[in-house]
Design a protein around this motif. Structure first.
Motif, short mmCIF file in Angstrom:
data_model
loop_
_atom_site.label_atom_id
_atom_site.label_comp_id
_atom_site.label_asym_id
_atom_site.label_seq_id
_atom_site.Cartn_x
_atom_site.Cartn_y
_atom_site.Cartn_z
N HIS A 5 0.79 -1.22 0.00
CA HIS A 5 0.00 0.00 0.00
C HIS A 5 0.83 1.28 0.00
O HIS A 5 0.28 2.37 -0.06
N ILE A 6 2.14 1.14 0.04
CA ILE A 6 2.98 2.33 0.13
C ILE A 6 2.86 3.21 -1.12
O ILE A 6 2.89 4.43 -1.03
N ALA A 7 2.67 2.60 -2.28
CA ALA A 7 2.52 3.38 -3.52
C ALA A 7 1.25 4.22 -3.46
O ALA A 7 1.27 5.41 -3.80
N PRO A 25 -1.10 28.45 -0.71
CA PRO A 25 -0.22 28.24 -1.85
C PRO A 25 0.96 27.30 -1.59
O PRO A 25 1.53 26.77 -2.52
N HIS A 26 1.32 27.10 -0.35
CA HIS A 26 2.48 26.26 -0.04
C HIS A 26 2.08 25.23 1.00
O HIS A 26 1.66 25.58 2.09
N ARG A 27 2.22 24.00 0.64
CA ARG A 27 1.87 22.93 1.57
C ARG A 27 3.12 22.20 2.01
O ARG A 27 4.08 22.09 1.26
N THR A 28 3.07 21.69 3.21
CA THR A 28 4.20 20.99 3.81
C THR A 28 3.68 19.73 4.47
O THR A 28 2.56 19.71 4.98
N ALA A 29 4.51 18.71 4.48
CA ALA A 29 4.15 17.47 5.16
C ALA A 29 5.37 16.95 5.91
O ALA A 29 6.50 17.16 5.50
N LEU A 30 5.11 16.31 7.00
CA LEU A 30 6.14 15.61 7.76
C LEU A 30 5.87 14.13 7.58
O LEU A 30 4.82 13.63 7.97
N VAL A 31 6.80 13.45 6.94
CA VAL A 31 6.66 12.01 6.70
C VAL A 31 7.77 11.32 7.47
O VAL A 31 8.95 11.58 7.24
N ILE A 32 7.39 10.46 8.38
CA ILE A 32 8.35 9.71 9.19
C ILE A 32 8.36 8.28 8.68
O ILE A 32 7.31 7.65 8.58
N THR A 33 9.55 7.79 8.36
CA THR A 33 9.66 6.45 7.81
C THR A 33 10.86 5.72 8.42
O THR A 33 11.85 6.35 8.78
N VAL A 42 7.13 10.10 -3.09
CA VAL A 42 7.01 11.45 -2.55
C VAL A 42 8.28 12.23 -2.87
O VAL A 42 9.39 11.74 -2.62
N GLN A 43 8.14 13.41 -3.42
CA GLN A 43 9.29 14.25 -3.77
C GLN A 43 9.66 15.10 -2.56
O GLN A 43 9.26 16.26 -2.44
N ALA A 44 10.42 14.54 -1.65
CA ALA A 44 10.82 15.24 -0.43
C ALA A 44 11.97 16.20 -0.72
O ALA A 44 12.86 15.89 -1.52
N ASP A 45 11.96 17.35 -0.07
CA ASP A 45 13.00 18.37 -0.25
C ASP A 45 14.19 18.14 0.68
O ASP A 45 15.33 18.40 0.32
N VAL A 46 13.91 17.73 1.89
CA VAL A 46 14.98 17.56 2.88
C VAL A 46 14.63 16.36 3.77
O VAL A 46 13.46 16.07 4.02
N GLY A 47 15.66 15.68 4.20
CA GLY A 47 15.49 14.56 5.12
C GLY A 47 16.32 14.80 6.36
O GLY A 47 17.31 15.55 6.34
N HIS A 48 15.92 14.18 7.44
CA HIS A 48 16.67 14.28 8.69
C HIS A 48 16.94 12.86 9.18
O HIS A 48 16.08 11.98 9.06
N LEU A 49 18.10 12.65 9.73
CA LEU A 49 18.49 11.34 10.26
C LEU A 49 18.46 11.42 11.78
O LEU A 49 19.11 12.28 12.38
N MET A 50 17.68 10.54 12.37
CA MET A 50 17.54 10.51 13.82
C MET A 50 18.19 9.23 14.35
O MET A 50 17.90 8.14 13.86
N ILE A 51 19.07 9.38 15.31
CA ILE A 51 19.71 8.25 15.97
C ILE A 51 19.58 8.45 17.47
O ILE A 51 19.89 9.51 17.99
N ILE A 55 18.19 14.21 16.31
CA ILE A 55 18.47 14.47 14.91
C ILE A 55 19.96 14.76 14.79
O ILE A 55 20.48 15.68 15.42
N VAL A 56 20.66 13.93 14.00
CA VAL A 56 22.12 14.05 13.89
C VAL A 56 22.57 14.50 12.51
O VAL A 56 23.74 14.82 12.31
N GLY A 57 21.66 14.48 11.54
CA GLY A 57 22.05 14.89 10.19
C GLY A 57 20.86 15.35 9.39
O GLY A 57 19.72 14.96 9.66
N ALA A 58 21.12 16.20 8.41
CA ALA A 58 20.07 16.68 7.53
C ALA A 58 20.66 16.82 6.14
O ALA A 58 21.84 17.14 5.98
N GLY A 59 19.84 16.55 5.14
CA GLY A 59 20.31 16.68 3.77
C GLY A 59 19.31 16.09 2.80
O GLY A 59 18.13 15.91 3.11
N ASP A 60 19.82 15.75 1.62
CA ASP A 60 18.97 15.14 0.60
C ASP A 60 18.43 13.81 1.11
O ASP A 60 19.21 12.95 1.55
N PRO A 61 17.12 13.61 1.09
CA PRO A 61 16.54 12.39 1.65
C PRO A 61 17.04 11.12 0.97
O PRO A 61 17.26 10.10 1.62
N ARG A 62 17.26 11.18 -0.34
CA ARG A 62 17.72 9.99 -1.05
C ARG A 62 19.17 9.65 -0.70
O ARG A 62 19.53 8.49 -0.58
#
Length: 86
Positions: A5-7, A25-33, A42-51, A55-62
């Motif tokens: 169902h993820i698609a 005009p501008h929508r935002t979503a927080l997607v936790i995976t 989903v075309q995410a703009d920024v990702g965050h790495l949580m350990i 939150i220890v890092g931020a950057g391109d989600p891919r």
């Protein structure tokens, strides 16, 4: 969420985020995976790495997802295209 169902969920999120209106005009979503597979839909703009709850890092989600797939939940090296937040 199961992979079957993820698609559908990812496409629904993209549809909602793309439905800009004059009143909103501008929508935002927080997607936790935990798996990152939602990034296929989903075309995410920024990702965050949580350990360990921080939150220890931020950057391109891919980029972050590729690092996690290759090295697990660890801090990418300093030369990676990830801003360390520690």
């Amino acid at each position: 969420m199961d992979l079957e169902h993820i698609a559908a969920v990812g496409k629904a999120i993209e549809r909602l985020l793309g439905a800009d209106t004059p009143a909103d005009p501008h929508r935002t979503a927080l997607v936790i995976t935990h798996t990152g597979f939602i990034l296929d839909y989903v075309q995410a703009d920024v990702g965050h790495l949580m350990i360990d709850g921080r939150i220890v890092g931020a950057g391109d989600p891919r980029t972050l997802f590729r690092h996690i797939k290759a090295h697990g939940y660890s801090l990418p090296p300093a030369d990676a295209d990830v801003q360390q937040v520690i």
